[in-house]
Design a protein around this motif. Structure first.
Motif, PDB file in Angstrom:
ATOM      1  N   ILE A  25     -21.017 -25.643 -15.760  1.00 41.58           N
ATOM      2  CA  ILE A  25     -21.831 -24.441 -15.583  1.00 41.58           C
ATOM      3  C   ILE A  25     -23.105 -24.769 -14.812  1.00 41.58           C
ATOM      4  O   ILE A  25     -23.586 -23.970 -13.998  1.00 41.58           O
ATOM      5  CB  ILE A  25     -22.193 -23.832 -16.962  1.00 41.58           C
ATOM      6  N   PHE A  26     -23.652 -25.953 -15.039  1.00 45.09           N
ATOM      7  CA  PHE A  26     -24.922 -26.308 -14.412  1.00 45.09           C
ATOM      8  C   PHE A  26     -24.752 -26.946 -13.028  1.00 45.09           C
ATOM      9  O   PHE A  26     -25.650 -26.832 -12.190  1.00 45.09           O
ATOM     10  CB  PHE A  26     -25.694 -27.272 -15.316  1.00 45.09           C
ATOM     11  N   LEU A  27     -23.618 -27.615 -12.795  1.00 50.25           N
ATOM     12  CA  LEU A  27     -23.460 -28.371 -11.556  1.00 50.25           C
ATOM     13  C   LEU A  27     -22.532 -27.715 -10.539  1.00 50.25           C
ATOM     14  O   LEU A  27     -22.687 -27.940  -9.337  1.00 50.25           O
ATOM     15  CB  LEU A  27     -22.946 -29.780 -11.872  1.00 50.25           C
ATOM     16  N   MET A  28     -21.570 -26.921 -10.975  1.00 53.21           N
ATOM     17  CA  MET A  28     -20.580 -26.351 -10.071  1.00 53.21           C
ATOM     18  C   MET A  28     -21.101 -25.235  -9.161  1.00 53.21           C
ATOM     19  O   MET A  28     -20.647 -25.107  -8.023  1.00 53.21           O
ATOM     20  CB  MET A  28     -19.382 -25.827 -10.873  1.00 53.21           C
ATOM     21  N   PRO A  29     -22.002 -24.348  -9.631  1.00 58.22           N
ATOM     22  CA  PRO A  29     -22.403 -23.220  -8.779  1.00 58.22           C
ATOM     23  C   PRO A  29     -22.882 -23.619  -7.390  1.00 58.22           C
ATOM     24  O   PRO A  29     -22.588 -22.922  -6.409  1.00 58.22           O
ATOM     25  CB  PRO A  29     -23.528 -22.551  -9.592  1.00 58.22           C
ATOM     26  N   SER A  30     -23.612 -24.714  -7.273  1.00 59.27           N
ATOM     27  CA  SER A  30     -24.095 -25.120  -5.951  1.00 59.27           C
ATOM     28  C   SER A  30     -22.945 -25.504  -5.032  1.00 59.27           C
ATOM     29  O   SER A  30     -22.961 -25.196  -3.830  1.00 59.27           O
ATOM     30  CB  SER A  30     -25.070 -26.289  -6.091  1.00 59.27           C
ATOM     31  N   ARG A  31     -21.921 -26.158  -5.565  1.00 58.91           N
ATOM     32  CA  ARG A  31     -20.760 -26.544  -4.769  1.00 58.91           C
ATOM     33  C   ARG A  31     -19.946 -25.318  -4.370  1.00 58.91           C
ATOM     34  O   ARG A  31     -19.396 -25.246  -3.257  1.00 58.91           O
ATOM     35  CB  ARG A  31     -19.890 -27.526  -5.551  1.00 58.91           C
ATOM     36  N   ILE A  32     -19.853 -24.352  -5.293  1.00 56.82           N
ATOM     37  CA  ILE A  32     -19.117 -23.125  -4.976  1.00 56.82           C
ATOM     38  C   ILE A  32     -19.845 -22.331  -3.894  1.00 56.82           C
ATOM     39  O   ILE A  32     -19.224 -21.792  -2.967  1.00 56.82           O
ATOM     40  CB  ILE A  32     -18.938 -22.277  -6.252  1.00 56.82           C
ATOM     41  N   TYR A  33     -21.174 -22.270  -3.992  1.00 50.09           N
ATOM     42  CA  TYR A  33     -21.947 -21.556  -2.973  1.00 50.09           C
ATOM     43  C   TYR A  33     -21.828 -22.236  -1.618  1.00 50.09           C
ATOM     44  O   TYR A  33     -21.809 -21.569  -0.570  1.00 50.09           O
ATOM     45  CB  TYR A  33     -23.416 -21.464  -3.392  1.00 50.09           C
ATOM     46  N   ALA A  34     -21.744 -23.565  -1.627  1.00 49.72           N
ATOM     47  CA  ALA A  34     -21.595 -24.288  -0.362  1.00 49.72           C
ATOM     48  C   ALA A  34     -20.286 -23.943   0.328  1.00 49.72           C
ATOM     49  O   ALA A  34     -20.181 -24.014   1.556  1.00 49.72           O
ATOM     50  CB  ALA A  34     -21.676 -25.791  -0.614  1.00 49.72           C
ATOM     51  N   LYS A  35     -19.282 -23.543  -0.435  1.00 50.50           N
ATOM     52  CA  LYS A  35     -17.995 -23.188   0.149  1.00 50.50           C
ATOM     53  C   LYS A  35     -17.914 -21.726   0.558  1.00 50.50           C
ATOM     54  O   LYS A  35     -17.287 -21.387   1.564  1.00 50.50           O
ATOM     55  CB  LYS A  35     -16.858 -23.488  -0.849  1.00 50.50           C
ATOM     56  N   LEU A  36     -18.536 -20.837  -0.230  1.00 51.56           N
ATOM     57  CA  LEU A  36     -18.323 -19.405  -0.028  1.00 51.56           C
ATOM     58  C   LEU A  36     -19.577 -18.610   0.301  1.00 51.56           C
ATOM     59  O   LEU A  36     -19.476 -17.428   0.626  1.00 51.56           O
ATOM     60  CB  LEU A  36     -17.677 -18.802  -1.288  1.00 51.56           C
ATOM     61  N   GLY A  37     -20.725 -19.209   0.205  1.00 53.44           N
ATOM     62  CA  GLY A  37     -21.933 -18.438   0.460  1.00 53.44           C
ATOM     63  C   GLY A  37     -22.136 -17.367  -0.595  1.00 53.44           C
ATOM     64  O   GLY A  37     -21.815 -17.557  -1.778  1.00 53.44           O
ATOM     65  N   ASP A  38     -22.597 -16.197  -0.176  1.00 48.30           N
ATOM     66  CA  ASP A  38     -22.895 -15.118  -1.121  1.00 48.30           C
ATOM     67  C   ASP A  38     -21.641 -14.527  -1.760  1.00 48.30           C
ATOM     68  O   ASP A  38     -21.730 -13.823  -2.762  1.00 48.30           O
ATOM     69  CB  ASP A  38     -23.689 -14.007  -0.430  1.00 48.30           C
ATOM     70  N   PRO A  91     -10.523 -21.856   6.718  1.00 53.19           N
ATOM     71  CA  PRO A  91     -10.452 -20.394   6.581  1.00 53.19           C
ATOM     72  C   PRO A  91     -10.946 -19.915   5.223  1.00 53.19           C
ATOM     73  O   PRO A  91     -10.892 -20.635   4.225  1.00 53.19           O
ATOM     74  CB  PRO A  91      -8.962 -20.104   6.775  1.00 53.19           C
ATOM     75  N   LEU A  92     -11.391 -18.669   5.194  1.00 55.13           N
ATOM     76  CA  LEU A  92     -12.007 -18.108   3.994  1.00 55.13           C
ATOM     77  C   LEU A  92     -11.057 -18.129   2.799  1.00 55.13           C
ATOM     78  O   LEU A  92     -11.472 -18.448   1.686  1.00 55.13           O
ATOM     79  CB  LEU A  92     -12.470 -16.676   4.277  1.00 55.13           C
ATOM     80  N   PHE A  93      -9.772 -17.818   3.017  1.00 52.88           N
ATOM     81  CA  PHE A  93      -8.832 -17.766   1.899  1.00 52.88           C
ATOM     82  C   PHE A  93      -8.722 -19.129   1.214  1.00 52.88           C
ATOM     83  O   PHE A  93      -8.692 -19.221  -0.012  1.00 52.88           O
ATOM     84  CB  PHE A  93      -7.450 -17.308   2.384  1.00 52.88           C
ATOM     85  N   GLY A  94      -8.653 -20.200   2.016  1.00 48.41           N
ATOM     86  CA  GLY A  94      -8.556 -21.538   1.440  1.00 48.41           C
ATOM     87  C   GLY A  94      -9.790 -21.894   0.640  1.00 48.41           C
ATOM     88  O   GLY A  94      -9.693 -22.464  -0.449  1.00 48.41           O
ATOM     89  N   ARG A  95     -10.955 -21.555   1.161  1.00 53.64           N
ATOM     90  CA  ARG A  95     -12.193 -21.856   0.440  1.00 53.64           C
ATOM     91  C   ARG A  95     -12.317 -20.997  -0.813  1.00 53.64           C
ATOM     92  O   ARG A  95     -12.805 -21.439  -1.853  1.00 53.64           O
ATOM     93  CB  ARG A  95     -13.391 -21.632   1.361  1.00 53.64           C
ATOM     94  N   PHE A  96     -11.853 -19.747  -0.720  1.00 54.71           N
ATOM     95  CA  PHE A  96     -11.887 -18.856  -1.883  1.00 54.71           C
ATOM     96  C   PHE A  96     -10.975 -19.395  -2.981  1.00 54.71           C
ATOM     97  O   PHE A  96     -11.329 -19.386  -4.161  1.00 54.71           O
ATOM     98  CB  PHE A  96     -11.442 -17.451  -1.471  1.00 54.71           C
ATOM     99  N   ASN A  97      -9.818 -19.899  -2.591  1.00 50.15           N
ATOM    100  CA  ASN A  97      -8.874 -20.463  -3.551  1.00 50.15           C
ATOM    101  C   ASN A  97      -9.461 -21.697  -4.236  1.00 50.15           C
ATOM    102  O   ASN A  97      -9.344 -21.873  -5.459  1.00 50.15           O
ATOM    103  CB  ASN A  97      -7.573 -20.808  -2.839  1.00 50.15           C
ATOM    104  N   GLN A  98     -10.101 -22.574  -3.468  1.00 48.09           N
ATOM    105  CA  GLN A  98     -10.723 -23.763  -4.048  1.00 48.09           C
ATOM    106  C   GLN A  98     -11.863 -23.380  -4.989  1.00 48.09           C
ATOM    107  O   GLN A  98     -12.000 -23.947  -6.079  1.00 48.09           O
ATOM    108  CB  GLN A  98     -11.233 -24.670  -2.935  1.00 48.09           C
ATOM    109  N   GLY A  99     -12.675 -22.430  -4.549  1.00 43.39           N
ATOM    110  CA  GLY A  99     -13.787 -21.996  -5.386  1.00 43.39           C
ATOM    111  C   GLY A  99     -13.307 -21.356  -6.679  1.00 43.39           C
ATOM    112  O   GLY A  99     -13.899 -21.550  -7.746  1.00 43.39           O
ATOM    113  N   PHE A 100     -12.192 -20.606  -6.602  1.00 44.95           N
ATOM    114  CA  PHE A 100     -11.638 -19.974  -7.800  1.00 44.95           C
ATOM    115  C   PHE A 100     -11.223 -21.028  -8.817  1.00 44.95           C
ATOM    116  O   PHE A 100     -11.444 -20.871 -10.020  1.00 44.95           O
ATOM    117  CB  PHE A 100     -10.442 -19.103  -7.420  1.00 44.95           C
ATOM    118  N   GLY A 101     -10.607 -22.119  -8.328  1.00 45.05           N
ATOM    119  CA  GLY A 101     -10.211 -23.191  -9.234  1.00 45.05           C
ATOM    120  C   GLY A 101     -11.408 -23.824  -9.920  1.00 45.05           C
ATOM    121  O   GLY A 101     -11.353 -24.161 -11.109  1.00 45.05           O
ATOM    122  N   MET A 102     -12.521 -23.978  -9.191  1.00 47.58           N
ATOM    123  CA  MET A 102     -13.730 -24.551  -9.780  1.00 47.58           C
ATOM    124  C   MET A 102     -14.289 -23.653 -10.880  1.00 47.58           C
ATOM    125  O   MET A 102     -14.635 -24.117 -11.970  1.00 47.58           O
ATOM    126  CB  MET A 102     -14.788 -24.759  -8.706  1.00 47.58           C
TER     127      MET A 102
END
Length: 236
Positions: free
Chosen positions: A28-41, A191-202
């Motif tokens: 919860i504390f460390l993942m959000p920054s990595r997810i934002y780096a992949k998907l932005g807003d 591509p956005l779909f691939g990054r969205f899929n990775q972020g969803f897993g996180m």
């Protein structure tokens, strides 16, 4: 005369806080920054979507726990529905998941301490601190259920307090200009779909701590709200 030892059962508040404590970890504390780096807003959209998906699974766990209020969690439910071999498979993978989760949480915590204690950049010091934390947690669990009940409650309140404080302070730093990357387009990215899929897993990983909660269901006071026939099962 044989003396029967009784173990104090966890009440509703303790069980609730234990579930929250299981979800609010280093992810919860460390993942959000990595997810934002992949998907932005777009990460702000991903969070509630993943939360709803995990909620569907949590409701299945709650439904099964109300009908099979014994120890074991996913292993017990699979064993009851599909037999010994399927139950063994789920049980061994749950055990491995617990080990991996514990190692990940400790590693993430010690890694975050590097900014405060530069000596932890030394691999030997890093391992010593990680093993020390694991030893302390082991000793705490050996003390007994009553003590761990108190520790879990304090830990949960501290975690929630940190999150509330972080959000309250962050409200003063919200500016419209910070929401310019609503499309999630980042330079030199897949591509956005691939990054969205990775972020969803996180995000999905961040919320899955609830699955360990029903493992000790028999130690909870009234783990089911309503009594059902002993062998009744409703598929989720």
């Amino acid at each position: 005369m044989a003396h029967q030892t009784t173990t104090k059962q966890l009440n509703f508040l303790s069980v609730f806080l234990l579930g929250v404590d299981g979800i609010i970890g280093s992810g919860i504390f460390l993942m959000p920054s990595r997810i934002y780096a992949k998907l932005g807003d777009l990460s702000m959209v991903l969070m509630p979507l993943a939360g709803i998906s995990v909620l569907m699974i949590a409701l299945c766990f709650a439904n099964l726990a109300s009908k099979i209020p014994g120890d074991g969690g996913a292993w017990l439910y699979t064993y009851t529905a599909f037999g010994r071999f399927a139950g063994f498979e789920i049980g061994i993978y749950t055990w491995l998941l617990g080990i991996i989760t514990m190692a990940t949480e400790i590693s993430a915590f010690v890694t975050s301490l590097r900014s405060v204690f530069p000596s932890l950049n030394d691999h030997r010091n890093y391992l010593l601190v990680a093993l020390g934390i694991l030893a302390v947690l082991t000793c705490l669990n050996l003390i007994g259920t009553n003590f761990m009940d108190w520790v879990d409650n304090i830990s949960t309140i501290a975690k929630v307090g940190v999150l509330v404080l972080f959000v309250a302070m962050g409200l003063f730093f919200i500016h419209p200009a910070n929401f310019s990357n609503v499309t999630g387009s980042l330079a030199n990215e897949s591509p956005l779909f691939g990054r969205f899929n990775q972020g969803f897993g996180m995000v999905f990983y961040m919320f899955t701590g609830f699955s360990f909660l029903p493992i000790a269901a028999s130690k909870m006071k009234n783990p089911e709200k309503k009594r059902y026939p002993k062998h009744s099962l409703v598929c989720c």
